[in-house]
Write a protein that holds these residues in place. Sequence first.
Motif, PDB file in Angstrom:
ATOM      1  N   ALA A 118       0.836  -1.202   0.000  1.00 11.45           N
ATOM      2  CA  ALA A 118       0.000   0.000   0.000  1.00 11.45           C
ATOM      3  C   ALA A 118       0.869   1.248   0.000  1.00 11.45           C
ATOM      4  CB  ALA A 118      -0.909  -0.007   1.226  1.00 11.45           C
ATOM      5  N   LEU A 119       1.900   1.221   0.837  1.00  7.22           N
ATOM      6  CA  LEU A 119       2.792   2.366   0.932  1.00  7.22           C
ATOM      7  C   LEU A 119       3.461   2.632  -0.417  1.00  7.22           C
ATOM      8  CD1 LEU A 119       5.017   2.775   4.068  1.00  7.22           C
ATOM      9  CD2 LEU A 119       5.499   3.912   1.925  1.00  7.22           C
ATOM     10  N   THR A 120       3.879   1.549  -1.077  1.00  3.96           N
ATOM     11  CA  THR A 120       4.524   1.700  -2.384  1.00  3.96           C
ATOM     12  C   THR A 120       3.579   2.351  -3.385  1.00  3.96           C
ATOM     13  OG1 THR A 120       5.848  -0.277  -2.004  1.00  3.96           O
ATOM     14  CG2 THR A 120       5.648   0.466  -4.272  1.00  3.96           C
ATOM     15  N   LEU A 121       2.332   1.854  -3.414  1.00  2.00           N
ATOM     16  CA  LEU A 121       1.379   2.382  -4.392  1.00  2.00           C
ATOM     17  C   LEU A 121       1.122   3.869  -4.162  1.00  2.00           C
ATOM     18  CD1 LEU A 121      -1.194  -0.549  -4.636  1.00  2.00           C
ATOM     19  CD2 LEU A 121       0.639   0.084  -6.231  1.00  2.00           C
ATOM     20  N   ILE A 122       0.799   4.197  -2.923  1.00  2.00           N
ATOM     21  CA  ILE A 122       0.491   5.608  -2.633  1.00  2.00           C
ATOM     22  C   ILE A 122       1.711   6.482  -2.899  1.00  2.00           C
ATOM     23  CG2 ILE A 122      -0.099   7.226  -0.790  1.00  2.00           C
ATOM     24  CD1 ILE A 122      -1.705   4.850   0.459  1.00  2.00           C
ATOM     25  N   ALA A 123       2.877   6.018  -2.381  1.00  2.00           N
ATOM     26  CA  ALA A 123       4.088   6.828  -2.521  1.00  2.00           C
ATOM     27  C   ALA A 123       4.453   7.011  -3.982  1.00  2.00           C
ATOM     28  CB  ALA A 123       5.251   6.188  -1.768  1.00  2.00           C
ATOM     29  N   SER A 124       4.324   5.949  -4.816  1.00  2.00           N
ATOM     30  CA  SER A 124       4.804   6.116  -6.188  1.00  2.00           C
ATOM     31  C   SER A 124       3.902   7.066  -6.976  1.00  2.00           C
ATOM     32  CB  SER A 124       4.963   4.772  -6.906  1.00  2.00           C
ATOM     33  OG  SER A 124       3.835   3.971  -6.700  1.00  2.00           O
ATOM     34  N   LEU A 153       9.964   3.323  12.552  1.00  2.00           N
ATOM     35  CA  LEU A 153       9.018   4.221  13.217  1.00  2.00           C
ATOM     36  C   LEU A 153       7.965   3.435  13.987  1.00  2.00           C
ATOM     37  CD1 LEU A 153       8.316   6.873  10.431  1.00  2.00           C
ATOM     38  CD2 LEU A 153      10.029   6.931  12.249  1.00  2.00           C
ATOM     39  N   GLY A 154       8.028   2.099  13.831  1.00  2.00           N
ATOM     40  CA  GLY A 154       7.040   1.276  14.515  1.00  2.00           C
ATOM     41  C   GLY A 154       5.873   0.882  13.638  1.00  2.00           C
ATOM     42  N   VAL A 155       5.954   1.165  12.358  1.00  2.00           N
ATOM     43  CA  VAL A 155       4.915   0.721  11.431  1.00  2.00           C
ATOM     44  C   VAL A 155       5.022  -0.789  11.292  1.00  2.00           C
ATOM     45  CG1 VAL A 155       4.079   0.819   9.060  1.00  2.00           C
ATOM     46  CG2 VAL A 155       4.987   2.874  10.153  1.00  2.00           C
ATOM     47  N   THR A 156       3.897  -1.499  11.412  1.00  2.00           N
ATOM     48  CA  THR A 156       3.968  -2.955  11.318  1.00  2.00           C
ATOM     49  C   THR A 156       3.952  -3.394   9.873  1.00  2.00           C
ATOM     50  OG1 THR A 156       2.059  -2.627  12.697  1.00  2.00           O
ATOM     51  CG2 THR A 156       3.280  -4.683  12.993  1.00  2.00           C
ATOM     52  N   ASP A 157       5.068  -3.290   9.219  1.00  2.00           N
ATOM     53  CA  ASP A 157       5.189  -3.793   7.850  1.00  2.00           C
ATOM     54  C   ASP A 157       5.821  -5.178   7.903  1.00  2.00           C
ATOM     55  OD1 ASP A 157       7.756  -3.129   8.587  1.00  2.00           O
ATOM     56  OD2 ASP A 157       8.335  -2.757   6.501  1.00  2.00           O
ATOM     57  N   ALA A 158       6.247  -5.696   6.769  1.00  2.00           N
ATOM     58  CA  ALA A 158       6.815  -7.038   6.731  1.00  2.00           C
ATOM     59  C   ALA A 158       8.069  -7.146   7.611  1.00  2.00           C
ATOM     60  CB  ALA A 158       7.142  -7.422   5.289  1.00  2.00           C
ATOM     61  N   ILE A 175       9.783 -12.760   0.483  1.00  2.00           N
ATOM     62  CA  ILE A 175       8.581 -12.070  -0.012  1.00  2.00           C
ATOM     63  C   ILE A 175       8.971 -10.826  -0.825  1.00  2.00           C
ATOM     64  CG2 ILE A 175       6.529 -10.785   0.681  1.00  2.00           C
ATOM     65  CD1 ILE A 175       6.267 -12.767   2.996  1.00  2.00           C
ATOM     66  N   PHE A 176       9.933 -10.057  -0.313  1.00  2.00           N
ATOM     67  CA  PHE A 176      10.401  -8.886  -1.081  1.00  2.00           C
ATOM     68  C   PHE A 176      10.935  -9.319  -2.445  1.00  2.00           C
ATOM     69  CE2 PHE A 176      10.249  -6.387   2.825  1.00  2.00           C
ATOM     70  CZ  PHE A 176       9.890  -5.146   2.327  1.00  2.00           C
ATOM     71  N   LEU A 177      11.726 -10.413  -2.412  1.00  2.72           N
ATOM     72  CA  LEU A 177      12.332 -10.869  -3.666  1.00  2.72           C
ATOM     73  C   LEU A 177      11.278 -11.284  -4.683  1.00  2.72           C
ATOM     74  CD1 LEU A 177      15.439 -12.904  -2.474  1.00  2.72           C
ATOM     75  CD2 LEU A 177      15.390 -10.711  -3.672  1.00  2.72           C
ATOM     76  N   LEU A 191      11.666   2.468  -8.763  1.00  4.75           N
ATOM     77  CA  LEU A 191      10.493   1.810  -8.170  1.00  4.75           C
ATOM     78  C   LEU A 191      10.930   0.596  -7.349  1.00  4.75           C
ATOM     79  CD1 LEU A 191       7.435   1.587  -7.873  1.00  4.75           C
ATOM     80  CD2 LEU A 191       7.392   0.219  -9.955  1.00  4.75           C
ATOM     81  N   VAL A 192      11.849  -0.185  -7.902  1.00  5.83           N
ATOM     82  CA  VAL A 192      12.369  -1.339  -7.158  1.00  5.83           C
ATOM     83  C   VAL A 192      12.999  -0.870  -5.850  1.00  5.83           C
ATOM     84  CG1 VAL A 192      14.068  -3.195  -7.163  1.00  5.83           C
ATOM     85  CG2 VAL A 192      12.757  -2.711  -9.233  1.00  5.83           C
ATOM     86  N   ALA A 193      13.808   0.182  -5.947  1.00  2.00           N
ATOM     87  CA  ALA A 193      14.461   0.707  -4.746  1.00  2.00           C
ATOM     88  C   ALA A 193      13.434   1.193  -3.738  1.00  2.00           C
ATOM     89  CB  ALA A 193      15.412   1.843  -5.140  1.00  2.00           C
ATOM     90  N   LEU A 194      12.374   1.821  -4.249  1.00  4.68           N
ATOM     91  CA  LEU A 194      11.337   2.341  -3.351  1.00  4.68           C
ATOM     92  C   LEU A 194      10.640   1.210  -2.596  1.00  4.68           C
ATOM     93  CD1 LEU A 194       8.920   5.208  -4.131  1.00  4.68           C
ATOM     94  CD2 LEU A 194       8.005   3.154  -3.137  1.00  4.68           C
ATOM     95  N   ILE A 195      10.336   0.131  -3.334  1.00  4.82           N
ATOM     96  CA  ILE A 195       9.684  -1.012  -2.680  1.00  4.82           C
ATOM     97  C   ILE A 195      10.542  -1.499  -1.514  1.00  4.82           C
ATOM     98  CG2 ILE A 195       8.968  -3.414  -2.973  1.00  4.82           C
ATOM     99  CD1 ILE A 195       8.259  -2.709  -5.856  1.00  4.82           C
ATOM    100  N   LYS A 196      11.836  -1.665  -1.780  1.00  5.20           N
ATOM    101  CA  LYS A 196      12.727  -2.131  -0.718  1.00  5.20           C
ATOM    102  C   LYS A 196      12.755  -1.150   0.445  1.00  5.20           C
ATOM    103  CE  LYS A 196      16.331  -2.247  -3.164  1.00  5.20           C
ATOM    104  NZ  LYS A 196      17.739  -2.318  -3.534  1.00  5.20           N
ATOM    105  N   ASP A 197      12.868   0.131   0.102  1.00  7.91           N
ATOM    106  CA  ASP A 197      13.040   1.130   1.159  1.00  7.91           C
ATOM    107  C   ASP A 197      11.794   1.343   2.003  1.00  7.91           C
ATOM    108  OD1 ASP A 197      15.641   1.436   0.668  1.00  7.91           O
ATOM    109  OD2 ASP A 197      15.526   3.388  -0.324  1.00  7.91           O
ATOM    110  N   THR A 198      10.626   0.841   1.522  1.00  3.48           N
ATOM    111  CA  THR A 198       9.458   0.952   2.396  1.00  3.48           C
ATOM    112  C   THR A 198       9.681   0.140   3.662  1.00  3.48           C
ATOM    113  OG1 THR A 198       8.375  -0.919   1.324  1.00  3.48           O
ATOM    114  CG2 THR A 198       7.794   1.282   0.522  1.00  3.48           C
TER     115      THR A 198
END
Lengths: 249, 303
Positions: free
Chosen positions: B98-104, B246-251, B274-276, B233-240
Amino acid sequence: MTQPVLKVNQVRKSYGAEVVLEDISFSVPVHTATVFIGSSGSGKSTLLRCINLLDQIDDGSIELDGEDITAVDADVDKVRRKLGIVFQSFNLFPHMKVIDNITLAPMKVQGISKELARENAYKLLDRFGLHDKAENYPDRLSGGQQQRVAIIRSIAVAPRLLLLDEITSALDPVLVNEVLSTVRDLKIEGMTMVLATHEMGFAKQVADEVCFLHHGKILEWGTPTQILEAPQQRETKEFLKRVHEAGRL
Amino acid sequence: MSNEIGRPSESDSGAAPYNFGGEWKPSQLELDRRAARKARNRRNAAIAILSSIVVIGGLALVAVTSPGWKSLSDTFFAWAYGVEVLPKIILGFGTNVALTLIASVCVGIFGLSIALIRTSRSPALAPFRILATVYVDVFRGIPMLLVLLLVGFGIPALRIKGLTNNVLILGTLAVVITYTAYVAEVIRSGILTIHPSQRAAARSLGLSHFQSLRFVVLPQAFRRVTPPLLNDLVALIKDTGLVSILGVTDAVRAAQIASSRSFNYTPYVMAAIIFLLVTIPLTRFTDRTLRRSIERQNATGVA
Ligand SMILES: Nc1ncnc2c1ncn2[C@@H]1O[C@H](COP(=O)(O)OP(=O)(O)OP(=O)(O)O)[C@@H](O)[C@H]1O
Ligand SMILES: [Mg+2]
């Protein structure tokens, strides 16, 4: 006496210390073609760019249909809409098909509907034997075909005046003839034109007036016969002799 | 060239004017050549497969037979445990997606705007040009981790009413700020590579400055920068994954929670896999677009 389409008055242009155009004056009546000849660096392209307002002149003035287009408050976009220009390198838009190259300006600038713009474009393509290339991208066309598309693109907006800058210098002799006959057709249809060329065939076949440009000055002008066959100035004679030796007369 | 003789001349824009007697059938010479080519391709494929088996198999063998392998595989590759925590990690990964989609989307809009401002010549935009340049220089020059910390902990510390302290929003904001700077530069460089004669041609047809950009410059620029944009975009996905600090419950955070509970690192490996699964196909795709765009540019040649 009707008003000339283009009237250039004592135009001067320099790049830094180098004076490229000096005291250039001439006028182009409607339905006529004026051809500029002269050696490389004599200022032909610069002159055409100044007329098209791609370059700013240092002095003098240029009138299009009696309107001073070099005035400070002249509307550049409006002026360009009345002028067509074709460059030596074709400058087609590589990401658009031939037909879209041609219809872009009529649709976006003149606000013509897509259907009508395409219909007009196909008429022009038909007339210049390029109908079957309409759906191709420019890089699939030969040099001569690309240059003819570029010409069609610039006349699709029905300009008052067409500026052609060495439109054949990137082409081999066969293709030169192809483009030359296109320009001759335009001449017959009454297009008013200013050409810069190294190709004396253009001067002979389409010019009403030939101007010899030398170091930024018009040294000699007259009918094609006068200039090409009985030049008066030493520089003109030398230039023509060199062209002759290069086999382009 | 001898093989060009039979071709109708292209300059005669029209139907093929002549035809050299009937259908073309390849000669014996050509048939032999094709057979030889096929044999060579088969041999090359066989060599490639064999050498891959030897090298990769050899490496695997060395790893598995090494003395530390047992404890290594217990710590990182406890598959049963991995599968157990997998749902939590996948759930977390939803946040990354979700973060990737909104951010991109945001990065695309802001990046394009900044690129346009920086390449414009309008005197009215002069102050914005300066601001845009400073912005790009600053945020391309500092680690994203610092931006995350500054935005994620700094903004709540202001205690301004109405400002959010939702870590997810703040994390997204930090990612957008950083990546906008990268993407603006990529797009700007794309715009600059379009030859000025294209713009001149558009302007001399009477198109306005904006129309020239919209119909002539930008479409060509975007084609050129698609591969580097996909890289970003690939870099952005990783960097999410970084927003987890910050305590966001991501992967990443989900894996961290699972791992700290069991003192086993398999959850991290699962998250990595999963990232890969997303980034590798995207990288392959980027490669393909890049190759195609290079081919297209070479084919276009002079014109
Ligand atoms: N943008 C520019 N900046 C500086 N000097 C320029 C520029 N454009 C042209 N010149 C100079 O102006 C002179 C005239 O150039 P121009 O291109 O008008 O010649 P030309 O007659 O068209 O030549 P050619 O037949 O080779 O096309 C040359 O000496 C050239 O170096
Ligand atoms: Mg020139």
